[in-house]
Design a protein around this motif. Structure first.
Motif, PDB file in Angstrom:
ATOM      1  N   SER A 237       0.825  -1.191   0.000  1.00  0.00           N
ATOM      2  CA  SER A 237       0.000   0.000   0.000  1.00  0.00           C
ATOM      3  C   SER A 237       0.859   1.241   0.000  1.00  0.00           C
ATOM      4  O   SER A 237       1.922   1.282   0.603  1.00  0.00           O
ATOM      5  CB  SER A 237      -0.918   0.008   1.231  1.00  0.00           C
ATOM      6  N   ALA A 238       0.398   2.254  -0.712  1.00  0.00           N
ATOM      7  CA  ALA A 238       1.138   3.510  -0.769  1.00  0.00           C
ATOM      8  C   ALA A 238       0.786   4.413   0.395  1.00  0.00           C
ATOM      9  O   ALA A 238       1.345   5.499   0.526  1.00  0.00           O
ATOM     10  CB  ALA A 238       0.833   4.222  -2.084  1.00  0.00           C
ATOM     11  N   GLY A 239      -0.122   3.997   1.267  1.00  0.00           N
ATOM     12  CA  GLY A 239      -0.500   4.832   2.393  1.00  0.00           C
ATOM     13  C   GLY A 239      -1.452   5.929   1.963  1.00  0.00           C
ATOM     14  O   GLY A 239      -1.797   6.071   0.798  1.00  0.00           O
ATOM     15  N   PHE A 240      -1.895   6.726   2.924  1.00  0.00           N
ATOM     16  CA  PHE A 240      -2.798   7.825   2.637  1.00  0.00           C
ATOM     17  C   PHE A 240      -2.005   9.059   2.241  1.00  0.00           C
ATOM     18  O   PHE A 240      -0.905   9.300   2.734  1.00  0.00           O
ATOM     19  CB  PHE A 240      -3.666   8.140   3.848  1.00  0.00           C
ATOM     20  N   GLY A 241      -2.576   9.868   1.359  1.00  0.00           N
ATOM     21  CA  GLY A 241      -1.910  11.067   0.889  1.00  0.00           C
ATOM     22  C   GLY A 241      -2.805  12.282   1.025  1.00  0.00           C
ATOM     23  O   GLY A 241      -3.927  12.203   1.555  1.00  0.00           O
ATOM     24  N   PRO A 242      -2.342  13.457   0.557  1.00  0.00           N
ATOM     25  CA  PRO A 242      -3.102  14.699   0.663  1.00  0.00           C
ATOM     26  C   PRO A 242      -4.504  14.558   0.085  1.00  0.00           C
ATOM     27  O   PRO A 242      -4.698  14.043  -1.012  1.00  0.00           O
ATOM     28  CB  PRO A 242      -2.259  15.688  -0.153  1.00  0.00           C
ATOM     29  N   GLY A 243      -5.486  15.004   0.863  1.00  0.00           N
ATOM     30  CA  GLY A 243      -6.875  14.951   0.429  1.00  0.00           C
ATOM     31  C   GLY A 243      -7.608  13.694   0.827  1.00  0.00           C
ATOM     32  O   GLY A 243      -8.843  13.654   0.779  1.00  0.00           O
ATOM     33  N   ASP A 244      -6.883  12.638   1.212  1.00  0.00           N
ATOM     34  CA  ASP A 244      -7.546  11.410   1.655  1.00  0.00           C
ATOM     35  C   ASP A 244      -8.189  11.620   3.025  1.00  0.00           C
ATOM     36  O   ASP A 244      -7.742  12.438   3.836  1.00  0.00           O
ATOM     37  CB  ASP A 244      -6.544  10.259   1.738  1.00  0.00           C
ATOM     38  N   LYS A 245      -9.222  10.855   3.274  1.00  0.00           N
ATOM     39  CA  LYS A 245      -9.966  10.976   4.530  1.00  0.00           C
ATOM     40  C   LYS A 245      -9.108  10.576   5.718  1.00  0.00           C
ATOM     41  O   LYS A 245      -8.508   9.506   5.737  1.00  0.00           O
ATOM     42  CB  LYS A 245     -11.225  10.108   4.479  1.00  0.00           C
TER      43      LYS A 245
END
Length: 324
Positions: free
Chosen positions: A276-284
Motif C-alpha cells: 500500500s502507498a498509504g494515505f496522501g493529501p486529500g484522503d480521509k
C-alpha cells in the motif's frame, strides 16, 4: 501512582471544602434551599470519537465504544435541593480520555481504513458543570420527607466546560508528544482557511440517568451514567483530511525537528509498505460531521450538610405529592 492519586484526592477534597463553605454561606443568606449535599464520585470513562472503534462503518456513540480504552474519572460535587424533586449540582471532575486504531479487530470491511490509519491519542481531562437533577418518582411518594432506605431514579441535564490536551505517540521514539501545536491537519495554514486552530477549553452538555439510594437521612449512594455532548471534533486531534506534508517544512522550517515530528504525527500509515502507498493529501483522515463525545459511569457518594428542619437556616419549598 499512589502518590499521584493521593494528590488528586487531596485537591478534590480541598475543592469540595471550598465549595461547601461558599455554598452554605450563600444558601443560608438567601434561605431558599431545603438541604445541601456534598460528596465524591469515581468510575470508568470512555471516549467516543474518530480513533479506535469496531467493525464496519464508524458510527459514533456506543457502537464504537472500546472497552480496552476505558480510563477512570474522579470528582467532587455540591448539590443544593430547592425541592424534594429537584437538585442543582455543581461538579468538578478529573480523568483521562484515550483512543487507538491498533485495537480495531479488522474483518476486511470499512474498519480496515481506520486500522491502517494507525493513529492514537490520550489526554488528561478536567471538567466542571452545573446540572439539574430531576427525581420524578417523588410525585408518587406518600411521604417525600422520609428518606430512610429509599430508592429514587433521576435524570441529569446541564451545561459544562472542559479542558483537554491531546497527545500522540511518536512512531519513531515512542514518546508522547503534544499534537495541537503541530497543526497535523493544517490548522492555521493559509492553504486551509476553514481549519482554525482548535481551543483546548470547550463547552459540553452533560446528560444522563441515575438511581440514588438513601442509606439514611444523611448519607446516600448513587450509580449514574452521564454522556457529554461536545462542540469540537478535535479531542483526539483527528477530524478531516490529510494535508501535503511539505507544508510542515514551509511553516515550521525545512528539515527542522518540529517539521519532521509533524510529518510523522500527521500521517502514521506505513507509506513504505510494498502492499500500500498509504494515505496522501486529500484522503480521509477523520469524519468532520460527527463531533467527539465522552461518557462516564460510576458511583456517587453524598453526605447531607446542615439542618433538615424548617428552621431559620432553611425555608422548605414543598413539592406537590400525588396521593391515593
Amino acid at each position: 501512582m499512589k502518590q499521584h492519586l493521593h494528590v488528586l484526592l487531596r485537591k478534590c477534597a480541598l475543592s469540595c471544602l471550598a465549595l461547601t463553605t461558599f455554598t452554605q454561606a450563600s444558601f443560608s443568606q438567601i434561605g431558599i434551599f431545603n438541604e445541601v449535599e456534598a460528596g465524591v464520585s469515581f468510575g470508568p470513562s470512555n471516549f467516543l470519537g474518530d480513533l479506535g472503534g469496531n467493525r464496519g462503518r464508524g458510527m459514533g456513540f456506543l457502537k464504537d465504544n472500546n472497552i480496552a480504552q476505558t480510563k477512570f474519572i474522579i470528582g467532587g460535587h455540591i448539590t443544593a435541593m430547592p425541592a424534594s424533586f429537584l437538585g442543582l449540582r455543581l461538579a468538578v471532575n478529573y480523568g483521562t480520555l484515550a483512543g487507538d486504531d491498533k485495537i480495531i479487530k479488522g474483518s476486511g470491511g470499512l474498519e480496515e481504513a481506520r486500522k491502517f490509519r494507525n493513529s492514537d491519542f490520550r489526554s488528561r481531562l478536567f471538567e466542571a458543570f452545573l446540572a439539574a437533577e430531576v427525581f420524578p418518582t417523588v410525585f408518587f411518594e406518600e411521604d417525600p420527607e422520609d428518606l430512610y432506605k429509599k430508592i429514587r431514579p433521576y435524570g441529569v441535564l446541564g451545561v459544562g466546560v472542559f479542558n483537554y490536551n491531546p497527545m500522540g505517540s511518536d512512531p519513531l521514539t515512542g514518546d508522547w508528544v503534544n499534537l495541537k501545536d503541530l497543526s497535523t491537519e493544517g490548522q492555521g495554514f493559509a492553504e486551509y482557511p476553514d481549519r482554525k486552530p482548535y481551543k483546548l477549553t470547550q463547552l459540553n452538555i452533560p446528560m444522563g440517568l441515575g438511581v440514588k439510594y438513601f442509606m439514611n437521612d444523611n448519607v446516600s449512594i448513587a450509580f449514574e451514567v452521564i454522556h457529554r455532548k461536545t462542540f469540537t471534533d478535535y479531542i483526539d486531534d483527528v477530524s478531516t483530511t490529510y494535508i501535503d506534508p511539505n507544508l510542515f517544512d514551509q511553516y515550521f522550517g525545512a528539515g527542522s525537528e518540529k517539521a519532521q515530528l509533524a510529518r510523522r504525527m500527521a500521517n502514521k500509515t506505513d507509506q513504505g509498505s510494498s502492499t500500500s502507498a498509504g494515505f496522501g493529501p486529500g484522503d480521509k483522515r477523520g469524519t468532520p460531521t460527527n463531533n467527539d463525545a465522552y461518557y462516564s459511569a460510576g458511583f456517587k457518594l453524598g453526605f447531607r450538610l446542615g439542618n433538615r428542619g424548617n428552621g431559620d437556616n432553611y425555608k422548605r419549598i414543598k413539592c406537590p405529592v400525588m396521593r391515593y
